[in-house]
Design an enzyme around this catalytic site. Sequence first.
Site, PDB file in Angstrom:
ATOM      1  N   THR A   1      59.642   4.040  31.775  1.00  0.00           N
ATOM      2  CA  THR A   1      59.750   4.641  30.579  1.00  0.00           C
ATOM      3  C   THR A   1      58.532   4.865  29.825  1.00  0.00           C
ATOM      4  O   THR A   1      58.459   5.412  28.927  1.00  0.00           O
ATOM      5  CB  THR A   1      61.001   3.776  29.641  1.00  0.00           C
ATOM      6  OG1 THR A   1      60.500   2.354  29.773  1.00  0.00           O
ATOM      7  CG2 THR A   1      62.190   3.696  30.277  1.00  0.00           C
TER       8      THR A   1
ATOM      9  N   GLY B   1      48.854  -7.637  43.078  1.00  0.00           N
ATOM     10  CA  GLY B   1      49.503  -6.674  43.823  1.00  0.00           C
ATOM     11  C   GLY B   1      50.841  -6.959  44.111  1.00  0.00           C
ATOM     12  O   GLY B   1      51.497  -6.228  44.799  1.00  0.00           O
TER      13      GLY B   1
ATOM     14  N   GLY C   1      53.188  -6.552  41.521  1.00  0.00           N
ATOM     15  CA  GLY C   1      53.620  -6.024  40.279  1.00  0.00           C
ATOM     16  C   GLY C   1      53.811  -6.873  39.027  1.00  0.00           C
ATOM     17  O   GLY C   1      54.582  -6.451  38.165  1.00  0.00           O
TER      18      GLY C   1
ATOM     19  N   SER D   1      50.765  -7.335  37.123  1.00  0.00           N
ATOM     20  CA  SER D   1      50.039  -7.268  36.360  1.00  0.00           C
ATOM     21  C   SER D   1      48.965  -7.912  36.433  1.00  0.00           C
ATOM     22  O   SER D   1      48.272  -8.158  35.366  1.00  0.00           O
ATOM     23  CB  SER D   1      50.508  -6.854  34.811  1.00  0.00           C
ATOM     24  OG  SER D   1      50.962  -5.705  34.812  1.00  0.00           O
TER      25      SER D   1
ATOM     26  N   SER E   1      45.994  -7.096  37.325  1.00  0.00           N
ATOM     27  CA  SER E   1      44.980  -6.357  36.928  1.00  0.00           C
ATOM     28  C   SER E   1      44.896  -5.945  35.566  1.00  0.00           C
ATOM     29  O   SER E   1      43.678  -6.497  34.939  1.00  0.00           O
ATOM     30  CB  SER E   1      45.295  -4.732  37.606  1.00  0.00           C
ATOM     31  OG  SER E   1      46.301  -4.336  36.792  1.00  0.00           O
TER      32      SER E   1
ATOM     33  N   GLU F   1      41.642   0.749  32.732  1.00  0.00           N
ATOM     34  CA  GLU F   1      42.397   0.973  33.797  1.00  0.00           C
ATOM     35  C   GLU F   1      42.534   2.425  33.922  1.00  0.00           C
ATOM     36  O   GLU F   1      42.322   2.995  35.362  1.00  0.00           O
ATOM     37  CB  GLU F   1      43.637   0.071  33.964  1.00  0.00           C
ATOM     38  CG  GLU F   1      44.288   0.334  35.101  1.00  0.00           C
ATOM     39  CD  GLU F   1      44.986  -0.958  35.638  1.00  0.00           C
ATOM     40  OE1 GLU F   1      44.777  -1.811  35.204  1.00  0.00           O
ATOM     41  OE2 GLU F   1      45.746  -0.886  36.495  1.00  0.00           O
TER      42      GLU F   1
ATOM     43  N   ASP G   1      51.788  -2.898  30.846  1.00  0.00           N
ATOM     44  CA  ASP G   1      50.956  -3.810  31.500  1.00  0.00           C
ATOM     45  C   ASP G   1      50.100  -4.560  30.326  1.00  0.00           C
ATOM     46  O   ASP G   1      50.238  -5.798  30.059  1.00  0.00           O
ATOM     47  CB  ASP G   1      50.286  -3.405  32.259  1.00  0.00           C
ATOM     48  CG  ASP G   1      51.015  -2.719  33.479  1.00  0.00           C
ATOM     49  OD1 ASP G   1      52.188  -2.823  33.472  1.00  0.00           O
ATOM     50  OD2 ASP G   1      50.369  -2.311  34.602  1.00  0.00           O
TER      51      ASP G   1
HETATM   52  P1  ADP Z   1      49.101  -5.995  40.040  1.00  0.00           P
HETATM   53  O1  ADP Z   1      48.317  -5.572  38.675  1.00  0.00           O
HETATM   54  O2  ADP Z   1      50.619  -5.726  39.958  1.00  0.00           O
HETATM   55  O3  ADP Z   1      48.881  -7.332  40.574  1.00  0.00           O
HETATM   56  P2  ADP Z   1      47.236  -3.740  41.107  1.00  0.00           P
HETATM   57  O4  ADP Z   1      47.154  -2.995  42.200  1.00  0.00           O
HETATM   58  O5  ADP Z   1      47.365  -3.119  39.458  1.00  0.00           O
HETATM   59  O6  ADP Z   1      48.492  -5.031  41.058  1.00  0.00           O
HETATM   60  O7  ADP Z   1      45.980  -4.709  40.783  1.00  0.00           O
HETATM   61  C1  ADP Z   1      45.526  -5.668  41.822  1.00  0.00           C
HETATM   62  C2  ADP Z   1      44.117  -5.533  41.907  1.00  0.00           C
HETATM   63  O8  ADP Z   1      43.524  -6.493  40.784  1.00  0.00           O
HETATM   64  C3  ADP Z   1      43.535  -6.408  43.030  1.00  0.00           C
HETATM   65  O9  ADP Z   1      43.607  -5.649  44.217  1.00  0.00           O
HETATM   66  C4  ADP Z   1      42.231  -6.716  42.635  1.00  0.00           C
HETATM   67  O10 ADP Z   1      41.188  -5.658  42.882  1.00  0.00           O
HETATM   68  C5  ADP Z   1      42.342  -7.044  41.211  1.00  0.00           C
HETATM   69  N1  ADP Z   1      42.746  -8.645  40.844  1.00  0.00           N
HETATM   70  C6  ADP Z   1      43.590  -9.224  40.521  1.00  0.00           C
HETATM   71  N2  ADP Z   1      43.436 -10.463  40.233  1.00  0.00           N
HETATM   72  C7  ADP Z   1      42.322 -11.003  40.720  1.00  0.00           C
HETATM   73  C8  ADP Z   1      41.408 -11.947  41.106  1.00  0.00           C
HETATM   74  N3  ADP Z   1      41.992 -13.265  40.837  1.00  0.00           N
HETATM   75  N4  ADP Z   1      40.142 -11.845  41.388  1.00  0.00           N
HETATM   76  C9  ADP Z   1      39.606 -10.658  41.572  1.00  0.00           C
HETATM   77  N5  ADP Z   1      40.528  -9.378  41.617  1.00  0.00           N
HETATM   78  C10 ADP Z   1      41.588  -9.390  41.266  1.00  0.00           C
HETATM   79 MG    MG Z   2      48.304  -3.539  37.865  1.00  0.00          MG
END
Ligand code: ADP
Ligand code: MG
Length: 396
Positions: free
Chosen positions: A39, A127, A129, A131, A133, A166, A178
């Site tokens: 949304t 990864g 879901g 967040s 990132s 992002e 997020d």
């Molecule tokens: P989500 O935000 O749902 O976890 P995303 O695909 O948006 O999934 O983001 C995941 C990415 O964020 C990872 O692939 C990595 O590049 C980065 N990331 C997340 N946590 C870490 C961490 N502790 N150290 C390094 N990179 C990280």
């Molecule tokens: Mg993310």
Amino acid sequence: MTPPAAAPDVAVLFQAVFGAAPQAVACAPGRVEFIGNHTDYNGGAVLGAAIDRHVWVAAAANRSGRMRLHSAAAARPVDLAADPGAPLAGPDAWANYPLAVWRSLAEFGLPRPEGFDLTVVSDLPAGAGLSSSAALELAVALALLRVAGAEPPAPERLAALARHAENVHVGMPCGILDQGTCACGRAGQLVHIDCRGPHFTRVPLPASARLWIFNPRERHSLVDGRYAERRRECEEAARRLGVAALADLTPEAFARRAAGLPAVPARRARHVVEEHARVGAVVAALRRGDLVATGRLLTASHRSSQRLFENSTPLLDALVDRLESRSGVLGARLTGGGFGGAVLALADERFTAAAARALAAEFADRPGGVPEFMPLRAADGAGVVDGAGGGREERR
Ligand code: ADP
Ligand code: MG
């Protein structure tokens, strides 16, 4: 308040990696999308919760002008003489997130160190879901600002900066959910975002509510194109319906106009329009303390993702099916962008850790094996951690 437990570890790790103490430590929570699926970029509303899983970042300026980036979760450190100007690939790809933030600080007119060392520690699955990132971006922004001697910006501004990082520099067209939830969260409360402003308010979560996450660890990458594809489909539907954003339509108004739409944009649009209405219904249910009605709306959201928006997976559907039949589970839905990721369950105290373990064990033979599961609490948003052993700074 008490800083989350791993805060000292990130300073110790920083010292071990870089041979000196960090100048700043910051911490940001992950988030769950409570309800409000896709949304946000459709001008609608969303309810999220910052969660008690975090990313910690320790940082210090260096005199060499290099950017030395280390994460406990990465295969190797990244050492850059200057901004590479292009995305890093392979095992170094995670460094695109801190680089994106560093570029965004300048674009937002904020100070930043030219050379810096940084290390990352996390207990937030990446990864899934949840967040990670956004948490990484927010914690990096707060740590680098502190290193540069600046006060933390207001949470809304910080969220805008991290989202910009992002969207523009990582290339993931996420909405404000997020970063907004991770920045503006508050213990025991949900964050309501009217994504048009964006305008942030908070809604208390009744004390008897329990949140659970089941993460089957399916491959999940929102940068892989399907999220962007859904975004395009929604834009196309809005154009054909003659509205600026899908959330401009009530379910009734949509039903009157939907006849002329091709089947796929019609399904996508119906999901968004009805989901926006469900967010309003959940806020009303929470305000009267009705967790049963809230749970039903959460499961209805999942069924809409499954059948209309087609951003679920058979594994997530199976988790929701099983959860629905369990004593004490009030509702369940995929959380986040979909196409993988995790399931959020809203439960009461009858759903115990033993019940969660038994349910997860039923998935032992599926791809990815037994799902990771965790109870979550609604937590405070991102903040600077006082390195001298004090509490996390209040800035709200
Ligand atoms: P989500 O935000 O749902 O976890 P995303 O695909 O948006 O999934 O983001 C995941 C990415 O964020 C990872 O692939 C990595 O590049 C980065 N990331 C997340 N946590 C870490 C961490 N502790 N150290 C390094 N990179 C990280
Ligand atoms: Mg993310």
